[in-house]
Design a protein around this motif. Structure first.
Motif, short mmCIF file in Angstrom:
data_model
loop_
_atom_site.label_atom_id
_atom_site.label_comp_id
_atom_site.label_asym_id
_atom_site.label_seq_id
_atom_site.Cartn_x
_atom_site.Cartn_y
_atom_site.Cartn_z
N ASN A 172 0.83 -1.21 0.00
CA ASN A 172 0.00 0.00 0.00
C ASN A 172 0.87 1.26 0.00
O ASN A 172 0.55 2.25 -0.67
CB ASN A 172 -0.90 0.04 1.24
N ALA A 207 1.19 4.22 -2.71
CA ALA A 207 0.97 5.63 -2.39
C ALA A 207 2.22 6.46 -2.68
O ALA A 207 2.38 7.56 -2.16
CB ALA A 207 0.57 5.77 -0.91
N ASP A 244 4.80 5.54 6.57
CA ASP A 244 5.39 5.83 5.26
C ASP A 244 5.32 7.31 4.95
O ASP A 244 4.67 8.10 5.65
CB ASP A 244 4.73 4.98 4.15
N MET A 270 -3.78 10.27 3.01
CA MET A 270 -5.20 10.20 2.62
C MET A 270 -5.98 11.35 3.26
O MET A 270 -5.69 11.76 4.38
CB MET A 270 -5.81 8.87 3.11
N ALA A 303 -10.93 3.68 2.83
CA ALA A 303 -9.85 2.68 2.90
C ALA A 303 -10.06 1.71 4.06
O ALA A 303 -9.68 0.54 3.97
CB ALA A 303 -8.51 3.39 3.07
N ARG A 334 -7.62 -2.70 -12.46
CA ARG A 334 -6.69 -1.88 -11.69
C ARG A 334 -5.67 -1.23 -12.62
O ARG A 334 -5.34 -1.78 -13.67
CB ARG A 334 -5.94 -2.74 -10.69
N GLY A 381 -2.42 -3.64 -5.34
CA GLY A 381 -3.60 -4.13 -4.63
C GLY A 381 -4.51 -4.93 -5.54
O GLY A 381 -4.34 -4.97 -6.77
N ARG A 382 -5.49 -5.63 -4.94
CA ARG A 382 -6.46 -6.39 -5.72
C ARG A 382 -7.80 -6.53 -5.01
O ARG A 382 -8.84 -6.41 -5.60
CB ARG A 382 -5.88 -7.78 -6.04
N PHE A 383 -7.78 -6.75 -3.69
CA PHE A 383 -9.00 -7.22 -3.03
C PHE A 383 -9.73 -6.18 -2.20
O PHE A 383 -10.86 -6.41 -1.77
CB PHE A 383 -8.67 -8.41 -2.12
N GLY A 384 -9.07 -5.06 -1.93
CA GLY A 384 -9.72 -4.08 -1.04
C GLY A 384 -9.79 -4.56 0.40
O GLY A 384 -10.67 -4.15 1.18
N TRP A 385 -8.88 -5.43 0.77
CA TRP A 385 -8.90 -6.02 2.12
C TRP A 385 -7.59 -5.87 2.87
O TRP A 385 -7.53 -5.90 4.09
CB TRP A 385 -9.19 -7.52 2.01
N GLY A 386 -6.45 -5.79 2.11
CA GLY A 386 -5.12 -5.94 2.70
C GLY A 386 -4.89 -5.15 3.99
O GLY A 386 -4.45 -5.71 4.99
N LEU A 387 -5.19 -3.88 3.97
CA LEU A 387 -4.95 -3.04 5.15
C LEU A 387 -5.62 -3.64 6.39
O LEU A 387 -5.04 -3.72 7.46
CB LEU A 387 -5.49 -1.63 4.86
N LYS A 388 -6.86 -4.09 6.20
CA LYS A 388 -7.63 -4.61 7.33
C LYS A 388 -7.22 -6.03 7.69
O LYS A 388 -6.89 -6.34 8.83
CB LYS A 388 -9.13 -4.60 6.99
N THR A 427 1.38 8.16 5.96
CA THR A 427 0.37 7.34 6.65
C THR A 427 1.09 6.49 7.70
O THR A 427 2.17 5.98 7.44
CB THR A 427 -0.34 6.42 5.64
N LYS A 430 -1.50 -12.36 -0.77
CA LYS A 430 -0.44 -12.21 -1.79
C LYS A 430 0.77 -13.08 -1.50
O LYS A 430 1.91 -12.69 -1.73
CB LYS A 430 0.03 -10.75 -1.91
N1 LIG Z 1 -0.20 3.65 3.25
C1 LIG Z 1 -1.21 4.12 2.50
N2 LIG Z 1 -1.12 5.34 1.91
C2 LIG Z 1 -2.14 5.83 1.16
N3 LIG Z 1 -3.28 5.15 0.93
C3 LIG Z 1 -3.43 3.94 1.48
C4 LIG Z 1 -2.41 3.36 2.30
N4 LIG Z 1 -2.85 2.15 2.73
C5 LIG Z 1 -4.04 1.98 2.19
N5 LIG Z 1 -4.42 3.04 1.44
C6 LIG Z 1 -5.68 3.19 0.70
O1 LIG Z 1 -6.56 2.24 1.24
C7 LIG Z 1 -7.12 1.44 0.23
C8 LIG Z 1 -7.44 0.07 0.79
O2 LIG Z 1 -6.24 -0.63 1.04
P1 LIG Z 1 -6.29 -2.21 1.14
O3 LIG Z 1 -4.92 -2.67 1.34
O4 LIG Z 1 -7.27 -2.59 2.19
O5 LIG Z 1 -6.87 -2.66 -0.25
P2 LIG Z 1 -6.16 -2.63 -1.68
O6 LIG Z 1 -4.76 -2.22 -1.54
O7 LIG Z 1 -7.02 -1.82 -2.56
O8 LIG Z 1 -6.26 -4.15 -2.12
P3 LIG Z 1 -5.57 -5.43 -1.43
O9 LIG Z 1 -6.59 -6.04 -0.53
O10 LIG Z 1 -5.26 -6.32 -2.56
O11 LIG Z 1 -4.39 -4.93 -0.69
C9 LIG Z 1 -6.11 1.47 -0.88
O12 LIG Z 1 -6.69 1.20 -2.11
C10 LIG Z 1 -5.57 2.89 -0.78
O13 LIG Z 1 -6.42 3.76 -1.44
#
Ligand SMILES: Nc1ncnc2c1ncn2[C@@H]1O[C@H](COP(=O)(O)OP(=O)(O)OP(=O)(O)O)[C@@H](O)[C@H]1O
Ligand SMILES: [Mg+2]
Length: 446
Positions: free
Chosen positions: A22, A26, A48, A53, A61, A73, A79-86, A143, A311
């Motif tokens: 992520n 960014a 980072d 945001m 996010a 994309r 990214g792909r799933f919209g889940w990674g951060l969580k 972030t 991943k």
């Molecule tokens: N460090 C960051 N800096 C800026 N934006 C971020 C950061 N981390 C997450 N985001 C935002 O949050 C969104 C959701 O992140 P998330 O990792 O949940 O899903 P993703 O990256 O779209 O897909 P994936 O699940 O494959 O990682 C990202 O698409 C991005 O817009």
């Protein structure tokens, strides 16, 4: 949200990697990861200097499944799933706080697994958000992801201090991330990145040792896929173990790592997804243990390759099996060559060994072979044979057996006694005007 804790198969490295994806996305140039033990917990901060945001983007996010995996994309998107951060964060921690800032101000949002009330997320703005940070942000935008109540980070049942348990985890993650992001860390990618863990920067670990003079890089192939997409396949034969320095061997995971880590290395947008597998196309036989094949995938093939949510896994699409098998077969002979050639040289040494093991009268001794061509040359040509023989006897008498034994028991990997390069041995023999008969390994004179 609790269920999301079990999505994927994250370990610490995979979880950090998902967040670093992520950050790269960014446009961050630096990522700092800090682990702060606090009472019975550890607070982890992944910070980072990316674009940051706005509040609106942050709220979006933090939403589970913030984007559909079927959405097209941008080509460079990691990214792909919209889940990674969580999912990555919750796989390690029960409380996830994300603080993000840019020109528009600073905001924070928080999910607390033990306190999710009617899907409401805690939001903090300006001073309240700033309070989450240890110090004022270094960069004008960025972030910081903060994990707390890290109940999955280490095993509490193990009888060790929090530092010991953590250090082991951190050191493993450090190694993994040096490999996963090596093309970013080395600057090969257009988006170069520095990663610091506990303030120490990661050095790239290149599994193909492309900078090593003994690495053979073989012709690559471009495989066209439907819709104009293509994947790049490039085989490498890495140098024989004996040609590597101790630190190079360790970076590759030691001798065991060399065998285990043969196979395909699959990269998605230059980020390593999976490695050390032949996808059952060829057996993990010893012959190909020096062979590694780089596969570069665009993110548009995620569905075909079944890239997993964390991943860290992928499957070879059935349509590509035949193609890749042909690639593997073509180059595997070369890898065999590296071994065979090595084998002949060592056999030559075997047939005219430098050391002889002498077991006699219930005693084992290691003696220098007076019939070895070079030793014989010294004995016959270099002055008084009696004195030379006495010198050899002296060396034999003081072989440091106890030290060797101790080293072999404590750190066998580090004992590198053998000749590192067989050609060196050859030149020694040539240099002494002797010639070894390749077939019989005997000295045949001048
Ligand atoms: N460090 C960051 N800096 C800026 N934006 C971020 C950061 N981390 C997450 N985001 C935002 O949050 C969104 C959701 O992140 P998330 O990792 O949940 O899903 P993703 O990256 O779209 O897909 P994936 O699940 O494959 O990682 C990202 O698409 C991005 O817009
Ligand atoms: Mg992501």
């Amino acid at each position: 949200m609790t269920t999301a804790r079990s999505f994927g198969n994250y370990d610490l490295a995979a979880a950090l990697a998902d967040l670093i994806d992520n950050s790269i996305q960014a446009n961050a140039r630096n990522v700092w990861v800090e682990f702060d033990p606090a009472d019975d917990d550890v607070i982890v901060r992944i910070c980072d200097d990316g674009r940051g945001m706005t509040l609106e983007v942050l709220i979006d996010a933090m939403r589970p499944a913030s984007r559909s995996p079927e959405e097209k994309r941008d080509a460079l998107d990691l990214g792909r799933f919209g889940w990674g951060l969580k999912s990555a964060s919750l796989s390690q921690a029960r409380v996830l706080t994300v603080v993000s800032w840019n020109d528009a101000g600073i905001n924070a949002a928080r999910w607390d697994i033990d306190n999710i009330d009617n899907w409401s997320m805690d939001i903090f703005q300006e001073e309240d958000a700033l309070d989450f940070l240890e110090s004022k942000p270094l960069a004008s935008s960025g972030t910081e992801v903060i994990w707390a109540h890290c109940d999955r980070l280490y095993d509490k049942s193990i009888n060790a201090t929090i530092d010991e348990r953590l250090n082991e985890k951190i050191s493993h993650a450090r190694k993994q991330l040096s490999l996963i992001f090596h093309r970013y860390l080395s600057g090969e990618s257009d988006r170069p990145l520095s990663i610091y863990i506990q303030s120490i920067s990661l050095s790239p670990v290149d599994p193909f040792m492309t900078a090593h003079p003994a690495t053979q890089s073989l012709d690559g192939e471009l495989i066209q896929i439907r819709g104009g997409e293509h994947i790049q396949v490039k085989p490498y034969v890495i140098p024989h173990f004996s040609k590597l320095t101790v630190s190079e061997r360790l970076a590759l995971g030691g001798e065991e790592g060399l065998v285990r880590n043969q196979g395909f290395y699959v990269y998605r947008n230059k980020r390593l997804i999976i490695y050390g597998t032949w996808f059952r196309l060829v057996p993990h036989s010893e012959l190909s243990q020096l062979t590694r094949v780089r596969i570069d995938l665009p993110n548009s093939l995620d569905a075909e390759w079944k890239i997993t949510l964390d991943k860290s896994d992928a499957q070879l699409p059935p349509t590509l099996r035949k193609r890749l098998r042909a690639v593997v077969q073509k180059f595997s002979k070369r890898s065999v060559g590296v071994h065979r050639r090595k084998g002949v040289d060592l056999n030559t040494i075997d047939k005219s060994p430098v050391w002889r093991r002498n077991a006699h009268n219930n005693r084992i001794r290691y003696l220098i072979n007076r019939d070895h061509p070079i030793i014989r040359e010294i004995l016959t040509e270099a002055g008084d044979p009696f004195v030379v023989n006495e010198a050899i006897r002296l060396l034999e008498a003081y072989v440091p057996i106890d030290v060797i034994q101790n080293d072999l028991e404590t750190s066998p990997d580090k004992v590198v006694q053998a000749i590192t390069d067989p050609s060196e041995f050859d030149s020694l023999i040539v240099g002494s005007h002797l010639h070894l008969d390749e077939e019989h390994g005997r000295s045949t004179g001048f």
